[in-house]
Design a protein around this motif. Structure first.
Motif, PDB file in Angstrom:
ATOM      1  N   ARG A 201      -8.146   9.922 -11.392  1.00 43.71           N
ATOM      2  CA  ARG A 201      -8.540   8.208 -10.864  1.00 43.71           C
ATOM      3  C   ARG A 201      -7.152   7.678 -10.049  1.00 43.71           C
ATOM      4  NH1 ARG A 201     -12.561   5.040 -13.906  1.00 43.71           N
ATOM      5  NH2 ARG A 201     -13.509   6.593 -15.246  1.00 43.71           N
ATOM      6  N   LEU A 202      -6.037   8.166 -10.561  1.00 40.59           N
ATOM      7  CA  LEU A 202      -4.773   7.721  -9.884  1.00 40.59           C
ATOM      8  C   LEU A 202      -4.786   8.279  -8.222  1.00 40.59           C
ATOM      9  CD1 LEU A 202      -2.118   6.369  -9.903  1.00 40.59           C
ATOM     10  CD2 LEU A 202      -1.070   8.346 -10.583  1.00 40.59           C
ATOM     11  N   TYR A 203      -5.288   9.649  -8.253  1.00 42.86           N
ATOM     12  CA  TYR A 203      -5.102  10.158  -6.992  1.00 42.86           C
ATOM     13  C   TYR A 203      -6.172   9.581  -6.129  1.00 42.86           C
ATOM     14  CZ  TYR A 203      -5.139  13.683  -3.415  1.00 42.86           C
ATOM     15  OH  TYR A 203      -5.297  14.420  -2.279  1.00 42.86           O
ATOM     16  N   ARG A 204      -7.482   9.429  -6.521  1.00 45.42           N
ATOM     17  CA  ARG A 204      -8.595   8.768  -5.792  1.00 45.42           C
ATOM     18  C   ARG A 204      -8.240   7.291  -5.443  1.00 45.42           C
ATOM     19  NH1 ARG A 204     -14.044   8.684  -8.837  1.00 45.42           N
ATOM     20  NH2 ARG A 204     -12.732  10.110  -9.936  1.00 45.42           N
ATOM     21  N   PHE A 205      -7.675   6.568  -6.340  1.00 46.54           N
ATOM     22  CA  PHE A 205      -7.258   5.222  -5.981  1.00 46.54           C
ATOM     23  C   PHE A 205      -6.098   5.000  -4.838  1.00 46.54           C
ATOM     24  CE2 PHE A 205      -4.766   1.296  -6.883  1.00 46.54           C
ATOM     25  CZ  PHE A 205      -5.783   0.346  -6.205  1.00 46.54           C
ATOM     26  N   SER A 206      -5.301   6.075  -5.044  1.00 48.19           N
ATOM     27  CA  SER A 206      -3.983   6.026  -4.127  1.00 48.19           C
ATOM     28  C   SER A 206      -4.629   6.340  -2.780  1.00 48.19           C
ATOM     29  CB  SER A 206      -3.046   6.754  -4.643  1.00 48.19           C
ATOM     30  OG  SER A 206      -3.345   7.961  -4.642  1.00 48.19           O
TER      31      SER A 206
ATOM     32  N   GLY B  67      -7.164   5.816  -1.179  1.00 52.53           N
ATOM     33  CA  GLY B  67      -7.563   4.264  -0.412  1.00 52.53           C
ATOM     34  C   GLY B  67      -6.293   3.440   0.257  1.00 52.53           C
ATOM     35  N   LEU B  68      -5.201   3.309  -0.771  1.00 50.05           N
ATOM     36  CA  LEU B  68      -4.100   2.776  -0.353  1.00 50.05           C
ATOM     37  C   LEU B  68      -3.157   3.585   0.797  1.00 50.05           C
ATOM     38  CD1 LEU B  68      -2.714   1.774  -3.924  1.00 50.05           C
ATOM     39  CD2 LEU B  68      -3.794   0.302  -2.184  1.00 50.05           C
TER      40      LEU B  68
ATOM     41  N   CYS C 248       0.807  -1.213  -0.029  1.00 46.95           N
ATOM     42  CA  CYS C 248      -0.048   0.188  -0.125  1.00 46.95           C
ATOM     43  C   CYS C 248       0.843   1.300  -0.250  1.00 46.95           C
ATOM     44  CB  CYS C 248      -1.143   0.187   1.281  1.00 46.95           C
ATOM     45  SG  CYS C 248      -2.308  -1.080   0.998  1.00 46.95           S
TER      46      CYS C 248
ATOM     47  N   GLY D 185       2.031   1.822  -3.567  1.00 48.75           N
ATOM     48  CA  GLY D 185       0.809   2.261  -4.274  1.00 48.75           C
ATOM     49  C   GLY D 185       0.599   3.892  -4.122  1.00 48.75           C
ATOM     50  N   TRP D 186       0.654   4.104  -2.960  1.00 48.64           N
ATOM     51  CA  TRP D 186       0.625   5.584  -2.415  1.00 48.64           C
ATOM     52  C   TRP D 186       1.658   6.411  -2.845  1.00 48.64           C
ATOM     53  CZ3 TRP D 186       2.203   8.671   2.420  1.00 48.64           C
ATOM     54  CH2 TRP D 186       1.482   9.476   2.511  1.00 48.64           C
TER      55      TRP D 186
ATOM     56  N   SER E  75       1.274   7.305  -6.648  1.00 46.86           N
ATOM     57  CA  SER E  75       0.462   8.623  -6.931  1.00 46.86           C
ATOM     58  C   SER E  75       1.323  10.019  -6.493  1.00 46.86           C
ATOM     59  CB  SER E  75      -0.847   8.581  -6.027  1.00 46.86           C
ATOM     60  OG  SER E  75      -1.448   9.543  -6.175  1.00 46.86           O
TER      61      SER E  75
END
Length: 136
Positions: free
Chosen positions: A48-53, A55-56, A11, A14-15, A18
């Protein structure tokens, strides 16, 4: 405990993707917006990349606190959390730029975005140093 570490590291990676990629993507998104005059594919990808990361990042924080608790919250963990807080402020600032970009407002220059992008690298190096060296 190994599974918690694995999830934490995945995680965090992934963060970090971003944190490093979104400010750079903003440069190209800004250029695309100037060319098209509207919200295009790069904007969609950046959002989308910002939003997904995000959560990570939350999962990384939860698993990091879990690990810190298992280790008895030594002083180096508190220092790491302080540095992560600074990186989180950087991430939130990036999010504000993304939100403005969705409205077609790009106030930062390419040079500003490049420097802003590199500042996060310094924060990550500091965090890695604390985790590896455990100075306290």
């Amino acid at each position: 405990m190994d599974w918690i570490k694995i999830i934490h590291l995945l995680c965090v990676m992934g963060w970090m993707t971003s944190i490093f990629a979104v400010p750079r993507a903003m440069i190209y998104w800004k250029r695309e917006h100037e060319r098209l005059g509207e919200f295009g594919p790069l904007g969609d990808l950046t959002v989308r990349l910002y939003r997904f990361s995000a959560g990570l990042g939350v999962i990384a924080l939860i698993t990091g606190l879990w690990l810190g608790g298992l280790w008895g919250m030594p002083a180096w963990v508190w220092l790491k959390l302080g540095l992560v807080l600074l990186l989180t402020i950087h991430y939130i600032w990036t999010g504000r730029m993304v939100l403005r970009g969705r409205k077609g407002v790009f106030t930062e220059s390419d040079v500003y975005l490049r420097v802003f992008n590199e500042i996060s690298v310094i924060g990550v190096i500091a965090i890695l140093w604390v985790v590896v060296v455990k100075p306290f």
